[in-house]
Design an enzyme around this catalytic site. Structure first.
Site, PDB file in Angstrom:
ATOM      1  N   GLU A  47     -12.367 -21.179  24.612  1.00  0.00           N
ATOM      2  CA  GLU A  47     -12.632 -20.281  23.496  1.00  0.00           C
ATOM      3  C   GLU A  47     -13.974 -19.577  23.561  1.00  0.00           C
ATOM      4  OE1 GLU A  47     -13.792 -24.552  22.144  1.00  0.00           O
ATOM      5  OE2 GLU A  47     -12.236 -23.596  23.355  1.00  0.00           O
ATOM      6  N   HIS A  60      -4.559 -20.064  19.655  1.00  0.00           N
ATOM      7  CA  HIS A  60      -5.456 -21.218  19.530  1.00  0.00           C
ATOM      8  C   HIS A  60      -6.905 -20.812  19.812  1.00  0.00           C
ATOM      9  CE1 HIS A  60      -6.362 -25.573  19.588  1.00  0.00           C
ATOM     10  NE2 HIS A  60      -7.268 -25.226  20.486  1.00  0.00           N
ATOM     11  N   GLU A  61      -7.115 -20.091  20.921  1.00  0.00           N
ATOM     12  CA  GLU A  61      -8.489 -19.724  21.271  1.00  0.00           C
ATOM     13  C   GLU A  61      -9.062 -18.734  20.256  1.00  0.00           C
ATOM     14  OE1 GLU A  61      -9.408 -21.782  23.271  1.00  0.00           O
ATOM     15  OE2 GLU A  61      -7.480 -22.309  24.152  1.00  0.00           O
ATOM     16  N   HIS A 107     -10.355 -20.567  17.244  1.00  0.00           N
ATOM     17  CA  HIS A 107     -11.678 -21.164  17.470  1.00  0.00           C
ATOM     18  C   HIS A 107     -12.809 -20.237  17.018  1.00  0.00           C
ATOM     19  CE1 HIS A 107     -11.516 -25.069  19.339  1.00  0.00           C
ATOM     20  NE2 HIS A 107     -10.602 -24.698  20.223  1.00  0.00           N
ATOM     21  N   GLU A 109     -11.160 -29.213  17.160  1.00  0.00           N
ATOM     22  CA  GLU A 109      -9.783 -29.047  17.616  1.00  0.00           C
ATOM     23  C   GLU A 109      -8.729 -29.308  16.539  1.00  0.00           C
ATOM     24  OE1 GLU A 109      -9.245 -27.467  20.064  1.00  0.00           O
ATOM     25  OE2 GLU A 109     -10.960 -27.694  21.401  1.00  0.00           O
ATOM     26  N   ASP A 143     -14.881 -36.031  29.383  1.00  0.00           N
ATOM     27  CA  ASP A 143     -13.763 -35.510  30.172  1.00  0.00           C
ATOM     28  C   ASP A 143     -12.732 -36.598  30.461  1.00  0.00           C
ATOM     29  OD1 ASP A 143     -14.849 -32.948  30.318  1.00  0.00           O
ATOM     30  OD2 ASP A 143     -15.964 -33.400  32.143  1.00  0.00           O
ATOM     31  N   TYR A 201      -6.841 -33.044  18.440  1.00  0.00           N
ATOM     32  CA  TYR A 201      -6.047 -31.874  18.084  1.00  0.00           C
ATOM     33  C   TYR A 201      -4.978 -32.235  17.047  1.00  0.00           C
ATOM     34  CZ  TYR A 201      -7.753 -29.668  22.455  1.00  0.00           C
ATOM     35  OH  TYR A 201      -8.523 -29.136  23.456  1.00  0.00           O
TER      36      TYR A 201
END
Length: 607
Positions: free
Chosen positions: A276, A300-301, A304, A323, A380, A388
């Site tokens: 994003e 979605h992006e 953001h 998220e 990560d 989410y």
């Protein structure tokens, strides 16, 4: 003195950086950036200032009048990298001259053969979650929101794009080269400098840059799509509805604060579906399938832009604030543009994924909470759908309690109150209680936020289409099959839900039957193809091994790499050997973040 963030060396007793002036000379032969970063602090400071770095080779650090400053680079730590200690004496700014390492975790250098056009090399960045420190020294925490400027020196046949306003392009000058970064190289012939400025404050992980054979097409007065030349027509068609999404987002959440929403379609090695970055969203080419079924990623992006970029999680412990809110906002945009039934299908797919994540983390329940404790944990490594989807369902539960119109007003107040700030979960909960006195007596906020698992009052999605698809998947092992009548109106999303709801392991004759009938392994939609190949991988179905190998060589999106490698590594000895061999041969094609994730899977499962 205390750290601000479990993933940063930044200290609460020290000033935060307010802006950074960057100068980059990109050396594609050595796969390094020769750089300088001038950091401006919130106030003049005397003492050691702590900065995050990872594999940066520091040449010098100087003050505003070029006076040398002493510094120490500590030994690297596995997650945080190296602490850079800069000694200041009433300084409010200073400049670090340095070189990145070829192994920089945020950078992927692609040879021409790894691009669509195969004409020029390519560079792309991915800074989330804690990788900006491998590009420039910084306080690499979302709490240190910065403005930045950048000048980027590249071969003149290449184009630079950044998550910032583009100011122009000109030949290198001696004046800007002086003292900026590796002065002798800055003036090399055949080079050009591109200039950028980001006037709004962003967390460092939203710094983004890409360089290569890049062209663009306008989608609307405030939106363009950028790609390699051969991909431009398909991308422009796929994302032609971007402006309509922007207008719907503004209707729901208030004015768009970033002036432009440009989209960059990257080479297939990009490790995420989308990123994003403000003003310049990065996208995987796997979302271009010709039927616009992948534009949910753009929604979605775009979402953001309000939830994540405008209001940001204070640390990765609060990642759900980014998220969960964005997944909710994305689905509201999809519902407004495509209808409630289509939006519910997305919710149903997410619900299936959430339950799978609960199984994945059954021995590490900490990471099924919304508010997590990631001290000593690589973000990560534990990246998942939990923030989410569980975050989305938490917000749906609040909406159900107070009513949609009331919740919409609450969202607008929330965005207005905290815009351009980074907040933690507790700040949100306090605001929630202020707006809805007694809400904690109607919804168990502690269970939702601080306890593992899916709360008992989560609202499971229901729709006629969704229930039919799920019923067909549930009945597969009992001999129930999809009829022509069933699937005559199905779109890609229905097929994806169907495949992802089937058992992960099937018999060889069942897999063969599915593929002979529907040709899933040859599907051009990567969501459908990988959902099917994941079943084949977990089942050790050798006739599909060539397609699995081809997929693992073709894309670097972690959403696809993780289940395919996981399936192979938990299957037959032949499947495990395939996973080892493919990774050894393909890993150079993956972004460093993806390489590390797959390497972790090999260590976990390949015992």
């Amino acid at each position: 003195m205390a750290p601000l963030d479990p993933h940063s060396y930044a200290d609460s007793a020290q000033p935060l950086t307010t802006s950074v002036d960057l100068a980059f000379f990109l050396d594609f032969d050595s796969k390094t950036i020769l750089g300088s970063a001038t950091l401006h602090l919130s106030y003049a400071y005397t003492g050691e200032l702590y900065l995050d770095t990872r594999c940066l080779h520091i040449s010098s650090i100087v003050g505003p009048i070029d006076e040398p400053l002493s510094y120490v680079v500590d030994e690297p730590q596995p997650i945080k990298g190296s602490l850079l200690r800069v000694s200041l004496t009433n300084h409010s700014s200073f400049t670090v001259v340095y070189t990145t390492d070829p192994s920089a975790s945020a950078l992927q250098w692609l040879d021409p053969a790894q691009t669509a056009g195969k004409r020029l090399p390519y560079l792309l960045t991915q800074c989330q979650a804690v990788h900006a420190r491998s590009i420039f020294p910084c306080q690499d925490t979302p709490l240190a929101r910065i403005k930045y400027s950048a000048k980027v020196n590249v071969p003149k046949e290449m184009k630079v794009v950044m998550s910032a306003a583009h100011l122009g392009r000109s030949a290198p000058s001696a004046a800007e080269a002086k003292g900026a970064c590796h002065e002798s190289k800055w003036l090399m012939e055949g080079r050009i400098v591109e200039y950028f400025n980001m006037e709004q404050t962003i967390p460092p992980y939203l710094f983004a840059m890409a360089v290569g054979d890049i062209v663009h097409a306008d989608l609307s007065p405030r939106s363009r799509v950028y790609t390699e030349p051969s991909e431009l027509e398909a991308a422009a068609n796929e994302f032609s509805g971007t402006e309509a999404m922007m207008l719907q987002g503004e209707a729901l959440f208030g004015p768009y604060a970033w002036e432009r929403l440009d989209l960059l379609v990257l080479p297939p090695s990009f490790p995420y579906g989308g990123m994003e970055n403000p003003r310049m969203v990065f996208l995987t080419p796997t979302v271009i399938v010709g039927d616009k079924s992948g534009v949910q990623v753009v929604a979605h992006e775009l979402a953001h832009s309000w939830t994540g970029n405008l209001i940001t999680n204070a640390t990765n412990d609060d990642f759900w604030l980014n998220e969960g809110f964005t997944t909710y906002a994305e689905r509201r945009i999809v519902e407004a543009l495509e209808g409630k039934e289509r939006a519910l299908l997305h919710v149903g797919l997410g619900w299936t994924g959430l339950k799978e994540e609960m199984e994945r983390f059954k021995e590490r329940p900490e990471f099924t909470k919304l508010k997590t404790n990631q001290d000593g944990v690589d973000p990560d490594e534990i990246y998942s759908q939990v923030p989410y989807e569980k975050g989305f369902h938490f917000l749906c539960r609040i909406e159900a309690e107070v009513g949609r119109n009331t919740f919409d007003n609450f969202l607008k107040k929330y965005i207005s109150r905290f815009r351009f700030t980074s907040i933690n979960t507790e700040t949100f909960l306090q605001f929630l209680k202020e707006q809805f006195p007694g809400i904690e007596n109607k919804i168990d906020l502690d269970v939702w936020v601080y306890q593992p698992g899916i709360p008992s009052d989560a609202i499971e999605p229901e729709s006629a289409i969704l229930q039919r698809v799920l019923a067909l998947a549930k009945g597969f092992n009992s001999g129930i099959r999809v009829s022509e009548e069933d699937c005559s109106s199905w779109q890609a999303l229905e097929w994806q839900i169907y495949l992802e709801s089937l058992p992960r392991k099937l018999q060889a004759d069942q897999i063969s039957e599915l593929n002979e009938r529907f040709h899933f392994s040859e599907n051009h939609n990567w969501e459908i193809k990988v959902a099917f190949l994941t079943i084949a991988a977990f089942s050790g179905y050798e006739p599909c091994f060539p397609e699995i190998e081809s997929a693992l060589h073709s894309v670097g999106r972690m959403k696809y790499l993780r289940p395919l490698y996981s399936g192979l590594l938990q299957s037959s000895s032949q499947a495990k050997e395939l996973a080892r061999c493919v990774f050894a041969d393909a890993k150079h094609k993956y972004h460093p973040i993806a390489q590390a994730v797959v390497q972790g899977l090999l260590l976990k499962f390949d015992q």
